[in-house]
Write a protein that holds these residues in place. Structure first.
Motif: not given
Lengths: 311, 389
Positions: A19-20, A214-217, A249-252, B239-241
């Protein structure tokens, strides 16, 4: 503390890492497209935070994650229009404009959030997942990799599509030409400014989607500064990718895994300073830069304004 | 010619965008009269620039602060005053102190952590007789402004920088409240696993983490403590939290003690959307503010509340008396400036037990150590886990 290393815990870590990573891929892909056209898009963070806010508002009012992602993309695109106007058509300094866009979007979204939601801090339900049959049943990896929101798989399709696009379509080749030899592109009948416009707007849309992700998921809410530098990491990933989009993709993925690893190392009680543990993702980036940075490919006309009369 | 015009337009547009950014990073100031007092500020000047010149001259000619009696106070915070946490509590407390003492107040919030000297100069120039620099990140700039303008300044968590009459320190000592929170958490935990999530490791939060661990062990010697830092200064990383809190819940924690500012809303989201290992609800203990109005019912177990009002009032009284900065303006259980939030989720008998414990801490029968060093906190967690794991 080995008793905490259950499959549920490990799957949660892996899922958190994925997710990050996803927003970084969206942002990195957008930046790569922008850079290929010759525009260094330092406003990526601003486009992401605009997307995060707009996407959050859209999902909060509609209940649809997909609608939120789309609106987030539109918000990023709108911010990118400033970049287009100032840098592509008015030849302003790309670095200054990029920084200003990030500051401006961060300030505006903080202001809007303060006016609308600072008394209630609304939050969204957990995003639904798309489980890949069979693969999602694999212990740990199944939940972590194959039971994610569909936008996770979509970004991989987009990366593959972008690779084909650059290799096989006229506009893809034009974008590369706009970044390397814009005058040659014009001589061949192309329009460097229009080409760069398309590239920067695409970058803005993708960054906006990443911010909305980031905000939604990732967070399930919006707070000022929620993107927390993801746009800057996206720029680094695009630089490292050297034109090879799968490297983004690999770096992320590497950064996502590192973030989860920092949590895991803390919880299993390794007696090393947490500061050192938390340097891991950034240390990895530096190591990769040392190893591969020398061969990095950057378009010849990157960051240079296009002036058809200057030869 | 067209190119030159374009560049000028670009510069104008960029400056406009930078101005827009002032909503956050540049900060904003707002002034309000806490009472109907119309007293003229002690130092009245036209602009901050003029003020700097004027008062610097004054400072060079005297060694004593120019303030004789406080008529106006100002507070500067790094984030906006609506976070249900550090910034909001600071601003609300300053407003309450000003109202109680009949003072004017000026608030400058959302300053970020960059160079805040221009804003602090503006506050001094606007006539503040006391500037509360409400962030440890302001601890370098604020004493400089105190010297430059000869105006009393209060800083956070840095007793070593105190200069009586000019620079005072308010170091919160919330470990007593966190001890009670740890006791409560251990008693409420179904799986004997507690999570501590922090978005940084400033001294006051370290003190709370250690106090929480001690309180939990006092309640249940079998309790396990899972401690995780989201990231370096990840105060707004919601998000990290969410990610880290979800991981701790997956590891078995069913009560989370969260310290995070904006990030704490990410913790709350994780708690409200994940189930504990036994399928039941995960409970949350917050710090500093009261999130009852924004939390979904059934999840917010308690909060270690901080109230700076008394400390700020004492600062004003000491300036008036000429004793500013001669003692630390502490927060503690004894005067109610540190307390534990009572919610409906806490059984009455357990709340009574906690009140007894609280009194024992106030009376000195229970000593709660103030551990402010991050390494010592981590070692404490490791020893807890090693001993019990």
């Amino acid at each position: 503390m080995t008793d905490i290393l259950s499959t549920v815990f490990l799957a949660s870590l892996l899922s958190g890492g994925v997710i990050s990573a996803v927003p970084l891929i969206y942002a990195g892909l957008g930046e790569a497209i922008s850079e290929r056209s010759g525009v260094l898009n330092l406003g990526l963070e601003g486009m992401m935070v605009a997307g995060a806010y707009a996407g959050f508002v859209a999902t909060l009012n509609s209940g649809s994650i997909w609608f939120g992602l789309f609106v987030g993309g539109i918000a990023g695109l709108v911010v990118s229009l400033f970049m287009v106007g100032l840098c592509v058509y008015l030849n302003a300094d790309q670095i200054v404009v990029g920084i200003a866009l990030t500051l401006g979007a961060t300030g505006v979204t903080a202001l809007l959030h303060s006016a609308q939601y600072s008394k209630s801090y609304p939050r969204l339900p957990k995003a639904g997942v798309l489980s890949i049959p069979l693969l999602s049943k694999i212990p740990v990896v199944g939940v972590g990799l194959f039971s994610q929101h569909a936008s996770t798989y979509l970004v991989l399709v987009l990366v593959a599509g972008a690779m084909w696009f650059f290799r096989s379509t006229r506009i893809g080749l034009n974008i590369k030409a706009a970044g390397d030899q814009p005058h040659a592109l014009e001589a061949a009948g192309g329009n460097p400014r229009r080409t760069r416009t398309v590239a920067v707007m695409t970058a803005g849309f993708l960054a906006g989607v990443g911010g909305a992700h980031i905000a939604l998921i990732g967070a399930g809410l919006f707070v000022p500064g929620v993107t927390n530098g993801a746009g800057d990491i996206g720029i680094v990933l695009a630089m490292l990718a050297r034109g090879k989009l799968w490297w983004i993709v690999a770096g992320a993925g590497l950064i996502g895994v590192s973030l989860s690893l920092t949590t895991a190392l803390q919880l299993i009680g390794l007696n090393i300073p947490i500061d050192a543990v938390q340097m891991l993702p950034f240390l990895l980036i530096i190591v990769v830069l040392f190893i591969f940075g020398r061969d990095s490919y950057l378009p010849a006309a990157l960051c240079l304004p296009y002036d058809r009369e200057a030869r | 010619m067209k190119s030159v015009l374009g560049r000028w337009l670009a510069v104008v547009a960029v400056l406009t965008l930078v101005a827009a950014a002032c909503g956050n990073s540049g900060g904003s100031t707002s002034s309000s009269a806490a009472t109907s007092t119309t007293a003229t500020p002690a130092t009245t000047v036209a602009t901050a620039t003029t003020a700097a010149t004027t008062v610097t001259t004054a400072a060079s000619s005297t060694t004593e602060p120019v303030v004789e009696k406080v008529k106006k106070i100002a507070i500067a915070t790094p984030e906006q005053g609506n976070d249900f946490g550090w910034n909001q509590q600071g601003i609300d407390s300053a407003k309450a102190a000003a109202a109680a003492l009949g003072l004017q107040i000026e608030v400058a919030d959302g300053l970020g952590y960059d160079d805040v000297r221009p804003i602090l100069r503006e506050l001094a120039g606007n006539g503040a007789d006391l500037i509360i620099a409400h962030a440890s990140g302001f601890n370098t700039a604020a004493p400089e402004i105190a010297e430059e303008f000869n105006v009393p300044v209060a800083i956070v968590d840095n007793p070593g920088a105190v200069k009586p009459g000019l620079v005072a320190d308010y170091t919160t000592s919330p470990q007593g409240g966190a001890y009670l929170a740890g006791y409560l958490a251990a008693k409420m935990s179904r799986d004997n696993k507690l999570g501590i999530v922090v978005s940084g490791e400033p001294p006051s939060w370290n003190a709370q983490s250690a106090g929480f661990a001690d309180g939990a062990r006092a309640a249940n010697s079998n309790v396990k403590l899972l401690y995780a830092v989201i990231g370096p200064a990840a105060y707004s990383d919601a998000a990290g939290a969410n990610r880290v809190t979800s991981a701790l819940i997956a590891a078995g924690a069913d009560v989370i003690f969260g310290q995070g500012d904006g990030a704490s809303f990410g913790m709350l989201e994780a708690i409200e959307t994940n189930k504990a290992a036994d399928g039941g609800k995960v409970l949350f203990i917050d710090v500093i503010g009261n999130k009852t109005s924004v939390a979904k019912p059934g999840y917010l177990l308690s909060s270690v509340l901080w109230d700076f009002t008394g400390a700020f009032e004492r600062m004003v009284a000491d300036i008036d008396a000429g004793t500013f900065g001669q003692s630390n303006y502490d927060l503690s259980l004894a005067d109610g400036s540190i307390d534990l939030l009572k919610t409906d989720l806490i059984p009455a008998d357990l709340w009574a037990e906690i009140q007894t414990l609280k009194q024992k801490i106030i009376d000195g029968q229970i000593k709660v150590e103030a551990v402010t060093d991050a390494g010592a906190v981590r070692a404490r967690m490791s020893s807890v886990n090693a001993a019990k794991g």
